[in-house]
Write an enzyme that holds these catalytic residues in place. Structure first.
Site, mmCIF file in Angstrom:
data_model
loop_
_atom_site.group_PDB
_atom_site.id
_atom_site.type_symbol
_atom_site.label_atom_id
_atom_site.label_comp_id
_atom_site.label_asym_id
_atom_site.label_seq_id
_atom_site.Cartn_x
_atom_site.Cartn_y
_atom_site.Cartn_z
ATOM 1 C CD GLN A 152 -10.036 4.157 8.289
ATOM 2 O OE1 GLN A 152 -10.524 4.867 7.407
ATOM 3 N NE2 GLN A 152 -9.009 3.362 8.077
ATOM 4 C CG ASP B 254 6.768 11.577 -8.589
ATOM 5 O OD1 ASP B 254 6.928 12.510 -9.411
ATOM 6 O OD2 ASP B 254 7.526 11.378 -7.625
ATOM 7 C CG ASP C 147 -1.980 1.011 1.218
ATOM 8 O OD1 ASP C 147 -2.211 1.618 0.156
ATOM 9 O OD2 ASP C 147 -2.600 1.222 2.282
ATOM 10 C CE LYS D 228 -3.290 4.874 1.200
ATOM 11 N NZ LYS D 228 -2.555 4.082 2.190
HETATM 12 O O1 LIG Z 1 -8.565 4.856 1.886
HETATM 13 C C1 LIG Z 1 -7.754 4.182 2.548
HETATM 14 C C2 LIG Z 1 -6.644 3.594 1.980
HETATM 15 C C3 LIG Z 1 -5.812 2.843 2.768
HETATM 16 N N1 LIG Z 1 -6.065 2.676 4.076
HETATM 17 C C4 LIG Z 1 -5.129 1.843 4.860
HETATM 18 O O2 LIG Z 1 -5.828 0.718 5.414
HETATM 19 C C5 LIG Z 1 -5.408 0.472 6.741
HETATM 20 C C6 LIG Z 1 -6.586 0.606 7.664
HETATM 21 O O3 LIG Z 1 -6.152 0.473 8.987
HETATM 22 P P1 LIG Z 1 -7.157 0.524 10.244
HETATM 23 O O4 LIG Z 1 -6.232 0.465 11.418
HETATM 24 O O5 LIG Z 1 -8.043 -0.700 10.116
HETATM 25 O O6 LIG Z 1 -7.924 1.801 10.182
HETATM 26 C C7 LIG Z 1 -4.280 1.467 7.054
HETATM 27 O O7 LIG Z 1 -3.054 0.808 6.814
HETATM 28 C C8 LIG Z 1 -4.479 2.573 6.030
HETATM 29 O O8 LIG Z 1 -3.256 3.146 5.603
HETATM 30 C C9 LIG Z 1 -7.158 3.256 4.638
HETATM 31 O O9 LIG Z 1 -7.419 3.131 5.847
HETATM 32 N N2 LIG Z 1 -7.988 3.981 3.856
#
Ligand SMILES: O=c1ccn([C@@H]2O[C@H](COP(=O)(O)O)[C@@H](O)[C@H]2O)c(=O)[nH]1
Length: 236
Positions: free
Chosen positions: A191, A71, A66, A68
Protein backbone atom coordinates in the site's frame (compact mmCIF):
# COMPACT_ATOMS: atom_id res chain seq x y z
CA UNK A 1 -19.23 15.57 8.45
CA UNK A 2 -19.75 11.87 9.31
CA UNK A 3 -23.21 10.59 8.28
CA UNK A 4 -25.04 9.50 11.44
CA UNK A 5 -26.76 6.65 9.63
CA UNK A 6 -23.78 4.24 9.86
CA UNK A 7 -23.53 2.22 13.06
CA UNK A 8 -20.00 2.79 14.43
CA UNK A 9 -19.16 -0.94 14.43
CA UNK A 10 -20.22 -1.26 10.78
CA UNK A 11 -17.53 1.22 9.78
CA UNK A 12 -14.83 -1.43 9.99
CA UNK A 13 -14.88 -3.75 6.97
CA UNK A 14 -12.52 -6.69 7.38
CA UNK A 15 -11.06 -8.11 4.17
CA UNK A 16 -11.25 -11.91 4.24
CA UNK A 17 -8.15 -12.27 2.07
CA UNK A 18 -7.74 -15.98 2.67
CA UNK A 19 -7.24 -19.00 0.39
CA UNK A 20 -10.30 -21.13 1.15
CA UNK A 21 -13.82 -21.08 2.51
CA UNK A 22 -12.66 -23.29 5.39
CA UNK A 23 -9.96 -20.81 6.44
CA UNK A 24 -12.44 -17.94 6.09
CA UNK A 25 -15.03 -19.72 8.23
CA UNK A 26 -12.40 -20.36 10.91
CA UNK A 27 -11.46 -16.66 10.87
CA UNK A 28 -15.12 -15.57 11.07
CA UNK A 29 -15.59 -17.85 14.10
CA UNK A 30 -12.50 -16.38 15.70
CA UNK A 31 -13.60 -12.80 15.09
CA UNK A 32 -17.13 -13.45 16.38
CA UNK A 33 -19.08 -10.29 17.17
CA UNK A 34 -15.99 -8.09 16.72
CA UNK A 35 -16.75 -7.87 12.99
CA UNK A 36 -20.12 -7.11 11.40
CA UNK A 37 -18.93 -6.32 7.85
CA UNK A 38 -16.74 -8.56 5.67
CA UNK A 39 -15.11 -7.98 2.30
CA UNK A 40 -14.57 -10.82 -0.14
CA UNK A 41 -12.20 -10.18 -3.03
CA UNK A 42 -10.31 -12.11 -5.69
CA UNK A 43 -8.53 -14.66 -3.51
CA UNK A 44 -11.56 -15.99 -1.63
CA UNK A 45 -14.08 -15.15 -4.35
CA UNK A 46 -12.32 -17.44 -6.82
CA UNK A 47 -12.15 -20.19 -4.17
CA UNK A 48 -15.86 -20.55 -3.41
CA UNK A 49 -16.28 -17.22 -1.64
CA UNK A 50 -19.41 -16.17 -3.51
CA UNK A 51 -21.39 -18.98 -1.89
CA UNK A 52 -19.93 -17.98 1.46
CA UNK A 53 -20.97 -14.38 0.73
CA UNK A 54 -24.59 -15.45 0.34
CA UNK A 55 -24.43 -17.48 3.57
CA UNK A 56 -22.82 -14.61 5.46
CA UNK A 57 -25.45 -12.14 4.26
CA UNK A 58 -28.17 -14.65 5.22
CA UNK A 59 -26.67 -14.94 8.71
CA UNK A 60 -26.94 -11.20 9.30
CA UNK A 61 -23.40 -10.05 8.48
CA UNK A 62 -22.88 -7.32 5.91
CA UNK A 63 -20.90 -8.26 2.82
CA UNK A 64 -18.78 -6.22 0.42
CA UNK A 65 -17.97 -8.05 -2.82
CA UNK A 66 -14.76 -6.47 -4.06
CA UNK A 67 -14.87 -7.92 -7.57
CA UNK A 68 -13.69 -4.73 -9.32
CA UNK A 69 -15.70 -5.40 -12.46
CA UNK A 70 -14.57 -3.87 -15.75
CA UNK A 71 -15.74 -5.12 -19.16
CA UNK A 72 -18.06 -4.06 -21.96
CA UNK A 73 -21.27 -2.61 -20.62
CA UNK A 74 -23.51 -5.58 -21.41
CA UNK A 75 -21.20 -8.01 -19.63
CA UNK A 76 -20.92 -5.74 -16.59
CA UNK A 77 -24.71 -5.37 -16.44
CA UNK A 78 -25.34 -9.13 -16.59
CA UNK A 79 -22.66 -9.72 -13.95
CA UNK A 80 -24.19 -7.13 -11.63
CA UNK A 81 -27.61 -8.76 -12.03
CA UNK A 82 -26.12 -12.08 -10.89
CA UNK A 83 -24.32 -10.48 -7.95
CA UNK A 84 -27.52 -8.67 -6.89
CA UNK A 85 -29.01 -12.05 -5.90
CA UNK A 86 -26.31 -12.75 -3.31
CA UNK A 87 -27.50 -10.29 -0.69
CA UNK A 88 -24.31 -8.21 -0.56
CA UNK A 89 -24.32 -4.55 0.48
CA UNK A 90 -21.48 -3.31 -1.76
CA UNK A 91 -19.96 -4.31 -5.10
CA UNK A 92 -16.96 -2.63 -6.71
CA UNK A 93 -16.46 -1.71 -10.35
CA UNK A 94 -13.58 0.23 -11.85
CA UNK A 95 -14.39 3.92 -12.34
CA UNK A 96 -14.75 3.96 -16.12
CA UNK A 97 -17.88 5.69 -17.43
CA UNK A 98 -19.30 2.78 -19.50
CA UNK A 99 -18.69 0.37 -16.62
CA UNK A 100 -20.22 2.61 -13.96
CA UNK A 101 -23.28 3.41 -16.10
CA UNK A 102 -23.95 -0.26 -16.83
CA UNK A 103 -23.53 -1.26 -13.18
CA UNK A 104 -25.78 1.49 -11.83
CA UNK A 105 -28.55 0.64 -14.29
CA UNK A 106 -28.29 -3.09 -13.57
CA UNK A 107 -28.44 -2.75 -9.77
CA UNK A 108 -31.64 -0.68 -9.89
CA UNK A 109 -34.37 -2.14 -7.70
CA UNK A 110 -31.97 -4.35 -5.72
CA UNK A 111 -30.43 -3.51 -2.36
CA UNK A 112 -26.95 -3.65 -3.86
CA UNK A 113 -24.83 -0.49 -3.81
CA UNK A 114 -22.19 0.09 -6.48
CA UNK A 115 -18.82 1.51 -5.44
CA UNK A 116 -16.40 2.93 -8.02
CA UNK A 117 -12.71 2.26 -7.46
CA UNK A 118 -11.07 5.59 -8.26
CA UNK A 119 -7.29 4.92 -8.13
CA UNK A 120 -5.95 1.82 -6.38
CA UNK A 121 -4.30 2.60 -3.05
CA UNK A 122 -1.14 0.78 -4.11
CA UNK A 123 -0.57 3.45 -6.80
CA UNK A 124 1.32 6.72 -6.44
CA UNK A 125 1.91 9.37 -9.11
CA UNK A 126 4.89 7.49 -10.56
CA UNK A 127 2.84 4.30 -10.95
CA UNK A 128 0.03 6.22 -12.67
CA UNK A 129 2.42 7.86 -15.11
CA UNK A 130 4.03 4.47 -15.84
CA UNK A 131 0.54 3.19 -16.68
CA UNK A 132 0.15 5.96 -19.27
CA UNK A 133 -1.86 8.54 -17.32
CA UNK A 134 -0.90 12.21 -17.40
CA UNK A 135 -2.90 13.17 -14.32
CA UNK A 136 -1.55 12.76 -10.82
CA UNK A 137 -3.39 10.62 -8.27
CA UNK A 138 -5.40 13.37 -6.60
CA UNK A 139 -6.57 14.89 -9.91
CA UNK A 140 -7.58 11.50 -11.36
CA UNK A 141 -9.39 10.51 -8.16
CA UNK A 142 -11.33 13.78 -8.21
CA UNK A 143 -12.16 13.55 -11.93
CA UNK A 144 -13.44 10.00 -11.50
CA UNK A 145 -15.43 10.97 -8.41
CA UNK A 146 -17.23 13.69 -10.37
CA UNK A 147 -18.03 11.23 -13.17
CA UNK A 148 -19.21 8.62 -10.67
CA UNK A 149 -21.48 11.12 -8.95
CA UNK A 150 -22.97 12.28 -12.25
CA UNK A 151 -23.72 8.67 -13.18
CA UNK A 152 -25.51 7.91 -9.91
CA UNK A 153 -22.86 5.62 -8.41
CA UNK A 154 -23.51 4.94 -4.71
CA UNK A 155 -19.99 5.33 -3.36
CA UNK A 156 -16.27 5.65 -3.98
CA UNK A 157 -13.23 3.59 -3.07
CA UNK A 158 -10.16 5.73 -2.56
CA UNK A 159 -7.30 6.18 -0.16
CA UNK A 160 -8.18 8.07 3.02
CA UNK A 161 -5.65 10.63 1.78
CA UNK A 162 -8.29 11.81 -0.69
CA UNK A 163 -11.28 11.55 1.67
CA UNK A 164 -11.43 15.20 2.75
CA UNK A 165 -11.24 16.49 -0.83
CA UNK A 166 -13.81 13.93 -1.99
CA UNK A 167 -16.22 14.89 0.80
CA UNK A 168 -16.14 18.48 -0.47
CA UNK A 169 -16.93 17.30 -4.00
CA UNK A 170 -19.62 14.68 -3.37
CA UNK A 171 -21.11 15.85 -0.05
CA UNK A 172 -22.48 13.18 2.26
CA UNK A 173 -24.66 11.39 -0.28
CA UNK A 174 -21.95 9.01 -1.50
CA UNK A 175 -20.28 6.38 0.71
CA UNK A 176 -16.53 6.90 1.03
CA UNK A 177 -14.88 3.52 1.49
CA UNK A 178 -11.17 3.56 2.21
CA UNK A 179 -8.63 0.75 2.07
CA UNK A 180 -5.00 1.66 2.74
CA UNK A 181 -5.68 1.66 6.50
CA UNK A 182 -2.71 0.97 8.73
CA UNK A 183 -2.85 1.17 12.54
CA UNK A 184 0.33 2.82 13.90
CA UNK A 185 3.25 0.42 13.69
CA UNK A 186 1.70 -1.87 11.01
CA UNK A 187 3.68 -2.74 7.91
CA UNK A 188 2.42 -0.88 4.84
CA UNK A 189 3.16 -3.83 2.53
CA UNK A 190 2.27 -2.89 -1.06
CA UNK A 191 0.00 0.00 0.00
CA UNK A 192 1.35 3.45 -0.92
CA UNK A 193 -1.42 5.85 0.20
CA UNK A 194 -2.12 4.98 3.82
CA UNK A 195 -3.54 6.46 7.02
CA UNK A 196 -4.30 5.27 10.54
CA UNK A 197 -7.93 4.42 11.37
CA UNK A 198 -8.36 7.56 13.50
CA UNK A 199 -6.98 9.88 10.83
CA UNK A 200 -9.08 8.25 8.10
CA UNK A 201 -12.29 8.78 10.09
CA UNK A 202 -11.28 12.37 10.89
CA UNK A 203 -10.65 12.95 7.18
CA UNK A 204 -14.24 11.95 6.37
CA UNK A 205 -14.09 8.24 5.50
CA UNK A 206 -17.35 6.36 6.13
CA UNK A 207 -15.91 2.84 6.04
CA UNK A 208 -12.38 1.54 6.67
CA UNK A 209 -11.26 -1.60 4.85
CA UNK A 210 -8.62 -3.56 6.76
CA UNK A 211 -7.05 -6.82 5.64
CA UNK A 212 -3.57 -7.86 6.71
CA UNK A 213 -3.43 -5.89 9.98
CA UNK A 214 -6.31 -8.13 11.15
CA UNK A 215 -5.75 -11.32 9.10
CA UNK A 216 -2.07 -11.58 10.07
CA UNK A 217 -2.39 -10.44 13.70
CA UNK A 218 -1.49 -12.90 16.44
CA UNK A 219 -4.92 -12.09 17.90
CA UNK A 220 -7.21 -10.96 15.02
CA UNK A 221 -10.15 -10.24 17.34
CA UNK A 222 -8.03 -7.97 19.55
CA UNK A 223 -6.72 -6.21 16.44
CA UNK A 224 -10.30 -5.59 15.19
CA UNK A 225 -11.38 -4.35 18.63
CA UNK A 226 -8.40 -1.96 18.78
CA UNK A 227 -9.48 -0.49 15.42
CA UNK A 228 -13.06 -0.12 16.70
CA UNK A 229 -11.71 1.74 19.73
CA UNK A 230 -9.74 4.09 17.48
CA UNK A 231 -12.81 4.70 15.30
CA UNK A 232 -14.98 5.38 18.36
CA UNK A 233 -12.45 7.85 19.70
CA UNK A 234 -12.23 9.65 16.37
CA UNK A 235 -16.05 9.91 16.17
CA UNK A 236 -16.44 11.18 19.76
O1 LIG B 1 -7.74 0.68 -3.96
C1 LIG B 1 -7.93 -0.40 -3.37
C2 LIG B 1 -9.05 -1.17 -3.58
C3 LIG B 1 -9.20 -2.33 -2.87
N1 LIG B 1 -8.27 -2.72 -1.97
C4 LIG B 1 -8.51 -3.98 -1.23
O2 LIG B 1 -8.58 -3.71 0.17
C5 LIG B 1 -7.90 -4.70 0.91
C6 LIG B 1 -6.78 -4.07 1.69
O3 LIG B 1 -6.04 -5.07 2.33
P1 LIG B 1 -4.78 -4.74 3.28
O4 LIG B 1 -4.26 -6.10 3.62
O5 LIG B 1 -5.35 -4.01 4.48
O6 LIG B 1 -3.80 -3.93 2.51
C7 LIG B 1 -7.41 -5.76 -0.09
O7 LIG B 1 -8.37 -6.80 -0.12
C8 LIG B 1 -7.41 -5.02 -1.42
O8 LIG B 1 -7.75 -5.86 -2.51
C9 LIG B 1 -7.17 -1.96 -1.76
O9 LIG B 1 -6.28 -2.29 -0.95
N2 LIG B 1 -7.03 -0.80 -2.45
Amino acid sequence: MQPARIAPRDRLIVALDLPSVASAEAMIDRLGDAVTFYKIGYQLGYAGGLILAKQLAGSGKKVFLDLKLHDIGNTVARGVESVAGLGATFLTVHAYPQTMKAAVEARAGSGLKVLAVTVLTSYDDTDLHAAGYRLNVSDLVEARARQAQALGVDGLVSSPEEAAALRKIVGDQMNLVTPGIRPAGSASGDQKRIMTPARAIAAGADYLVVGRPVMEAADPKASAEAIHAEIAQALA
